[in-house]
Write an enzyme that holds these catalytic residues in place. Structure first.
Site, mmCIF file in Angstrom:
data_model
loop_
_atom_site.group_PDB
_atom_site.id
_atom_site.type_symbol
_atom_site.label_atom_id
_atom_site.label_comp_id
_atom_site.label_asym_id
_atom_site.label_seq_id
_atom_site.Cartn_x
_atom_site.Cartn_y
_atom_site.Cartn_z
ATOM 1 N N GLU A 35 0.870 -1.173 0.000
ATOM 2 C CA GLU A 35 0.000 0.000 0.000
ATOM 3 C C GLU A 35 0.908 1.223 0.000
ATOM 4 O O GLU A 35 1.078 1.907 0.990
ATOM 5 C CB GLU A 35 -0.927 -0.003 1.215
ATOM 6 C CG GLU A 35 -2.029 1.040 1.102
ATOM 7 C CD GLU A 35 -2.949 1.066 2.302
ATOM 8 O OE1 GLU A 35 -3.994 1.724 2.214
ATOM 9 O OE2 GLU A 35 -2.625 0.443 3.341
ATOM 10 N N ASP B 212 -8.095 -3.610 7.631
ATOM 11 C CA ASP B 212 -7.134 -2.496 7.601
ATOM 12 C C ASP B 212 -6.594 -2.261 9.015
ATOM 13 O O ASP B 212 -6.300 -1.127 9.413
ATOM 14 C CB ASP B 212 -7.773 -1.224 7.046
ATOM 15 C CG ASP B 212 -6.748 -0.148 6.662
ATOM 16 O OD1 ASP B 212 -5.563 -0.505 6.467
ATOM 17 O OD2 ASP B 212 -7.115 1.029 6.580
#
Length: 400
Positions: free
Chosen positions: A128, A273
Site C-alpha cells: 500500500e 485495515d
C-alpha cells in the site's frame, strides 16, 4: 483421523445448510451436506455443534498489524505474533500490508515478510505504497511517496520473492499506467487507492489492468453526482472487486448496504485495515513511521495542537467486521463470501481456501447466534484452546 462436525448452520457457496455437516480428513474438507450426517460418516467421531454458525476461515487481504505488533515495523517474531493474533480471531489466511516508507526499508521488510509467506505464516504481501497521492495520503507518510516507476516496482517485486499479491496505486500519477500494466502482466493484483483521480482516470486504470479498489471511499475523492470520482468509476466496473472497512468508523452502515447492493455478492471484499492497536487498549501506537493515538477504539494520527488527525487504520479484527456486516443487514452467505470467498479469489487462492466445500483446506470458524467467535480451525487443527463440545447424541447415534 477423519472426523465429522454436525448439527451446525453451515454456510456454503450454495447457501446455508441448517442443519448441516462437514466431514474432515486431515487438513482437507472431504464432504459437506445437509441434514444428519450419512451413516458412513456416523462411524467416525462426530461433534455436535448445537446450532452454531459455521463459516469458512476469514481471508483478510488488507491488514497491517494487531495484538500490539505489526507487519510494518518490528522483527520477524513481531510479524509472527501479529499473524497469530489474527488467526485467533478467525483470519486463517492473511496478506501482510506495508505502508509507504523509504524504498530500501520497503525492500528489507518485503524480503522478511516473503520469508514468512514461504513458511506458510502469510498468504503474501500487499504494497500500500509508495505510488500514492500525497493529496489523499490519509495516515501514510507523504515524504516517502514516489512517482510510479516500473524499475522501482520490479525492485519491490524481486524483494517479495514471488509473494507480492497486491499493489495499491494512484492512477493519476505520471507513470502509473505503465506500472499498472507491468504489475498486471506479472500476476500482481492492481488496486486503485489513496487517489485523487477523476472517474475518467480511474476507469482508464481499469482498462489498463487494475481490478480492485483499496478501502472504497476512504482515501479517495468523494463521490459527487457530477464527478463520481474513483469510487463511482470502480463501483461501475463489473471486473472490479471493492474493499470496505465495516467497522462503524470508516463507513456508515448505510454506505455498506449501498455498496453491497451496487456490487453484488461476488465483488464485495471485507477487510480490517487493522494496525497494531487491534485488540489492544487505547494508547499510543505506530503505523509505519507515523505516530497514532487510539481513543475510544478509534485510531487517528497524532496531530499537533491536540487536534484529531486522519483515521489511521482500524482496531478491528475480522470477527468484528463480520459481526458488524451482519448487524448492518447483509445476508449471512454474502458476508461469508465477502470475508472469505471473494478475497481468496482475488488473491489467486480460491482453489485452496475461502469456502466450505470438498477439496479445500479445513479452515473454518464457529460462531454463536450473535456471530461471536466460539472456535477456529486452521488446516484441520483447532487453535488452542480446543473447543470442549460433547459428542453427538440422538437422533444421530452411530449405526451399529
Amino acid at each position: 483421523m477423519p472426523e465429522v462436525l454436525a448439527g451446525g448452520r453451515v454456510v456454503t457457496p450454495a447457501g446455508v445448510l441448517s442443519p448441516g455437516w462437514i466431514r474432515l480428513a486431515g487438513n482437507v474438507i472431504e464432504a459437506v451436506g445437509s441434514g444428519p450426517p450419512p451413516w458412513q460418516s456416523r462411524q467416525l467421531p462426530v461433534t455436535d455443534l448445537r446450532g452454531s454458525w459455521v463459516l469458512p476461515g476469514f481471508v483478510d487481504m488488507h491488514v497491517h498489524g494487531g495484538g500490539g505488533t505489526s507487519f510494518t515495523e518490528g522483527s520477524d517474531d513481531d510479524a509472527r505474533r501479529t499473524a497469530a493474533f489474527h488467526r485467533g480471531h478467525g483470519t486463517t489466511s492473511m496478506v501482510a500490508s506495508l505502508v509507504t516508507a523509504p524504498l530500501a526499508e520497503l525492500e528489507t521488510r518485503a524480503a522478511m515478510l516473503a520469508g514468512l509467506a514461504a513458511d506458510g505464516v502469510l498468504a503474501g504481501l500487499h504494497l500500500e505504497g509508495p505510488f500514492l497521492s500525497a493529496a489523499r495520503c490519509g495516515a501514510q507518510d507523504p515524504r516517502h511517496m514516489l512517482v510510479p516507476d516500473v524499475a522501482t516496482f520490479e525492485r519491490l517485486r524481486a524483494a517479495s520473492a514471488g509473494h507480492l499479491r497486491v499493489i495499491t496505486i494512484a492512477p493519476e500519477l505520471p507513470g502509473a499506467t505503465a506500472v499498472i500494466r507491468t504489475a498486471a502482466r506479472s500476476g500482481v493484483t492492481v488496486a486503485v487507492g489513496h487517489t485523487d483521480a477523476t472517474a475518467e482516470v480511474a476507469s482508464a486504470a481499469v482498462d489498463a489492468g487494475a481490478t480492485h479498489a483499496t478501502h472504497l471511499f476512504n482515501g479517495m475523492r468523494p463521490l459527487h453526482h457530477r464527478e463520481p470520482g474513483a469510487a463511482g468509476a470502480l463501483l461501475d466496473r463489473d471486473e472490479v472487486t471493492c474493499e470496505v472497512i465495516a467497522d462503524g468508523v470508516h463507513l456508515n452502515d448505510t454506505t455498506i448496504r449501498l455498496v453491497a447492493r451496487a456490487v453484488g455478492p461476488g465483488r464485495l471484499v471485507l477487510i480490517t485495515d487493522a494496525m497494531a492497536a487491534a485488540g489492544m487498549p487505547d494508547g499510543r501506537y505506530r503505523l509505519g513511521s507515523m505516530r497514532v493515538n487510539v481513543s475510544g477504539g478509534v485510531a487517528r494520527l497524532a496531530a499537533h495542537g491536540g487536534s484529531a488527525g486522519p483515521i489511521a487504520g482500524s482496531t478491528a479484527t475480522m470477527d468484528d467486521i463480520v459481526r458488524r456486516a451482519v448487524a448492518a443487514g447483509l445476508p449471512v452467505p454474502e458476508v461469508a463470501a465477502a470475508a472469505s470467498t471473494n478475497p481468496a479469489r482475488v488473491l489467486g487462492l480460491g482453489g485452496r481456501v475461502g469456502a466450505l466445500r470438498p477439496g479445500l483446506e479445513a479452515d473454518l470458524v464457529i460462531c454463536d447466534d450473535d456471530f461471536r467467535l466460539s472456535a477456529v480451525m486452521a488446516g484441520g487443527q483447532w487453535l488452542a484452546p480446543a473447543p470442549d463440545w460433547p459428542p453427538f447424541s440422538s437422533p444421530y447415534e452411530p449405526i451399529r
